[in-house]
Design an enzyme around this catalytic site. Structure first.
Site, PDB file in Angstrom:
ATOM      1  N   ASP A  64     -30.751  -9.660  30.508  1.00 56.77           N
ATOM      2  CA  ASP A  64     -31.155 -10.619  31.536  1.00 56.77           C
ATOM      3  C   ASP A  64     -31.720  -9.913  32.770  1.00 56.77           C
ATOM      4  O   ASP A  64     -31.806  -8.679  32.811  1.00 56.77           O
ATOM      5  CB  ASP A  64     -29.919 -11.477  31.894  1.00 56.77           C
ATOM      6  CG  ASP A  64     -30.278 -12.932  32.101  1.00 56.77           C
ATOM      7  OD1 ASP A  64     -31.428 -13.224  32.451  1.00 56.77           O
ATOM      8  OD2 ASP A  64     -29.389 -13.791  31.925  1.00 56.77           O
ATOM      9  N   TRP A 121     -37.549 -14.537  32.168  1.00 53.71           N
ATOM     10  CA  TRP A 121     -38.027 -15.895  32.506  1.00 53.71           C
ATOM     11  C   TRP A 121     -39.520 -15.953  32.842  1.00 53.71           C
ATOM     12  O   TRP A 121     -39.964 -16.843  33.560  1.00 53.71           O
ATOM     13  CB  TRP A 121     -37.223 -16.501  33.658  1.00 53.71           C
ATOM     14  CG  TRP A 121     -35.799 -16.083  33.690  1.00 53.71           C
ATOM     15  CD1 TRP A 121     -34.863 -16.372  32.741  1.00 53.71           C
ATOM     16  CD2 TRP A 121     -35.142 -15.289  34.674  1.00 53.71           C
ATOM     17  NE1 TRP A 121     -33.671 -15.807  33.076  1.00 53.71           N
ATOM     18  CE2 TRP A 121     -33.807 -15.143  34.267  1.00 53.71           C
ATOM     19  CE3 TRP A 121     -35.553 -14.701  35.870  1.00 53.71           C
ATOM     20  CZ2 TRP A 121     -32.871 -14.421  34.994  1.00 53.71           C
ATOM     21  CZ3 TRP A 121     -34.630 -13.976  36.609  1.00 53.71           C
ATOM     22  CH2 TRP A 121     -33.312 -13.838  36.168  1.00 53.71           C
ATOM     23  N   GLU A 139     -43.296 -11.519  36.752  1.00 53.52           N
ATOM     24  CA  GLU A 139     -44.065 -10.267  36.699  1.00 53.52           C
ATOM     25  C   GLU A 139     -44.919 -10.193  35.431  1.00 53.52           C
ATOM     26  O   GLU A 139     -45.075  -9.125  34.830  1.00 53.52           O
ATOM     27  CB  GLU A 139     -43.135  -9.048  36.821  1.00 53.52           C
ATOM     28  CG  GLU A 139     -42.430  -8.989  38.170  1.00 53.52           C
ATOM     29  CD  GLU A 139     -41.551  -7.752  38.328  1.00 53.52           C
ATOM     30  OE1 GLU A 139     -41.933  -6.688  37.852  1.00 53.52           O
ATOM     31  OE2 GLU A 139     -40.475  -7.900  38.931  1.00 53.52           O
ATOM     32  N   ASP A 160     -34.598 -21.503  32.414  1.00 53.15           N
ATOM     33  CA  ASP A 160     -33.613 -21.982  31.438  1.00 53.15           C
ATOM     34  C   ASP A 160     -33.902 -23.411  30.975  1.00 53.15           C
ATOM     35  O   ASP A 160     -34.235 -24.289  31.780  1.00 53.15           O
ATOM     36  CB  ASP A 160     -32.206 -21.935  32.049  1.00 53.15           C
ATOM     37  CG  ASP A 160     -31.731 -20.501  32.235  1.00 53.15           C
ATOM     38  OD1 ASP A 160     -32.544 -19.573  32.048  1.00 53.15           O
ATOM     39  OD2 ASP A 160     -30.551 -20.329  32.580  1.00 53.15           O
TER      40      ASP A 160
HETATM   41  C1  GLA Z   1     -29.735 -16.697  32.774  1.00 55.95           C
HETATM   42  C2  GLA Z   1     -30.363 -16.796  31.382  1.00 55.95           C
HETATM   43  C3  GLA Z   1     -29.549 -17.762  30.524  1.00 55.95           C
HETATM   44  C4  GLA Z   1     -28.105 -17.273  30.440  1.00 55.95           C
HETATM   45  C5  GLA Z   1     -27.513 -17.127  31.829  1.00 55.95           C
HETATM   46  C6  GLA Z   1     -26.144 -16.453  31.804  1.00 55.95           C
HETATM   47  O1  GLA Z   1     -29.839 -17.879  33.480  1.00 55.95           O
HETATM   48  O2  GLA Z   1     -31.698 -17.227  31.468  1.00 55.95           O
HETATM   49  O3  GLA Z   1     -30.117 -17.881  29.232  1.00 55.95           O
HETATM   50  O4  GLA Z   1     -28.073 -16.053  29.746  1.00 55.95           O
HETATM   51  O5  GLA Z   1     -28.356 -16.326  32.658  1.00 55.95           O
HETATM   52  O6  GLA Z   1     -25.606 -16.301  33.080  1.00 55.95           O
END
Ligand code: GLA
Length: 378
Positions: free
Chosen positions: A127, A162, A165, A184
């Site tokens: 992440d 996500w 960059e 998300d």
């Molecule tokens: C981010 C990720 C999610 C999940 C959460 C966990 O938001 O994009 O998919 O892994 O962190 O905290």
């Protein structure tokens, strides 16, 4: 490590967030086998954030599994999962802390990769929260990429930043095998259709060995769990699953495998849809706009290995919508003398197109139809 087709599995986050423990993971793995999901290809069992203690071991600096949640330890859990013919995945973060405020791997990439290899990990979701430097995402992913490549174990590298960059332009250089390119997902139609339509222009940045990951599926959640909001209908889930399969996304289930309905199991094990998702050619799906200009009603097409072509007709609007597809749009001219034999991926029914058009039946709001098509002599 080569990952020629989109990875498939299950991840704890969507339904369970911090509420995870070894009993849950074991029973989820049992259900994955019992329901035939493993046979269908869902092999990675991935523990997301919140599995460790809040601080590293003060002597060794290692990340330590929370003994209250995982009293048997990660190695024993990995052994159990491997014993079921499944693979074991875990989560860390390029920052100093994870998104849920547990230790991240920044500055400890090589130590952590060795720790994960020692657990018997086969998959690392990585992440991007709490990074101490901005604008350095390629460097941070390259660090963990190198750490995994030298840790002595084959570990699938699943990047999650996500889409920031311009991740799609450099992520392949890090050795990542899949990467998140959006924020998300939430368990409602708008969230998932925004992710799908937003990524159609980026599908040239998804190919064998590094796939654009549209996020964990919410299929089957029906509003329950951590990202559950209003929830979705069965039609919504059919459309979500069709988008993910046609667009060649990794397929990581996010619902509770212990309570999946037979209808949901049937959907996520649909052989024709999975065959499209796992197509060995790994070619790019593309969008064909609605013939009368409705932006919420469109077609996705994707060339498949062996000469077939997948067609998905989508209506993401709140009203019924018909459409007409010109075969010219998929490169089949009238002059070719061809038409399409079309097999409905949901019902198995066979249809034929006209020599120059496919008349798409009126789709209900949020509805879709997916066909595997073969060009044949008209
Ligand atoms: C981010 C990720 C999610 C999940 C959460 C966990 O938001 O994009 O998919 O892994 O962190 O905290």
């Amino acid at each position: 490590m080569l990952i020629p087709v989109p990875p498939m599995g299950w991840n704890t986050w969507n339904t369970f967030a911090a509420d995870i423990n070894e009993e849950l993971i074991r029973s989820a793995a049992d259900s994955i086998v019992k329901l035939g999901l493993r046979e269908a290809g869902y092999t990675y069992v991935v523990i997301d954030d919140c599995w460790s203690l809040r601080e590293r071991d003060p002597h060794t600096n290692e990340i330590v599994a929370d003994p209250a949640k995982f009293p048997g330890g990660m190695k024993a859990l990995a052994d159990y999962i491997h014993g079921k013919g499944l693979k074991f995945g875990i989560y860390s973060c390029a920052g100093v802390r994870t998104c849920a405020d547990y230790p991240g791997s920044f500055g400890h990439e090589f130590l952590d990769a060795r720790t994960f290899a020692g657990f018997g990990v086969d998959f690392l979701k990585y992440d991007y929260c709490n990074v101490p430097v901005t604008g350095q995402a390629p460097l941070l992913y390259r660090r963990m990429g190198q750490a995994l490549r030298t840790c002595g174990r084959d570990i699938l590298f699943s990047a999650c930043n996500w889409g920031i960059e311009e991740v799609g332009t450099w992520i392949r250089s890090t050795g990542a095998h899949m990467y998140r390119s959006t924020g998300d997902i939430a368990d409602n139609f708008k969230s998932m259709s925004n992710i799908a339509t937003g990524q159609i222009p980026h599908l040239s940045q998804s190919a064998p060995n590094c796939f654009n990951d549209l996020d964990m599926l919410t299929v089957g959640m029906f509003g329950k769990g951590n990202v559950g909001s209003s929830g979705c209908t069965m039609v919504d889930y059919q459309t979500q699953f069709s988008f993910w399969t046609l667009m060649g996304s990794p397929l990581m289930l996010g619902c509770d495998p212990r309570t999946m309905t037979p209808e949901i199991v049937g959907l996520v094990t649909n052989r024709e849809l999975l065959r499209i998702n796992q197509d060995p050619a790994g070619l790019q799906a593309y969008r064909i706009n609605h013939c009368w200009g409705n932006p919420e009603c469109f077609t996705l097409a994707r060339l498949l290995e062996g000469g077939d072509i997948a067609l998905g007709f989508f209506n993401i609007s709140e009203n019924p919508c018909g459409n007409l597809l010109l075969l010219e749009h998929i490169g089949l001219t009238y002059e070719s003398g061809m038409r399409l034999r079309m097999v409905d991926c949901f019902t198995g029914e066979e249809h034929y197109s006209g020599r120059d058009t496919v008349k798409v039946p009126k789709l209900p709001p949020h509805g879709c139809l997916v066909y595997r098509c073969t060009p044949v002599k008209a």
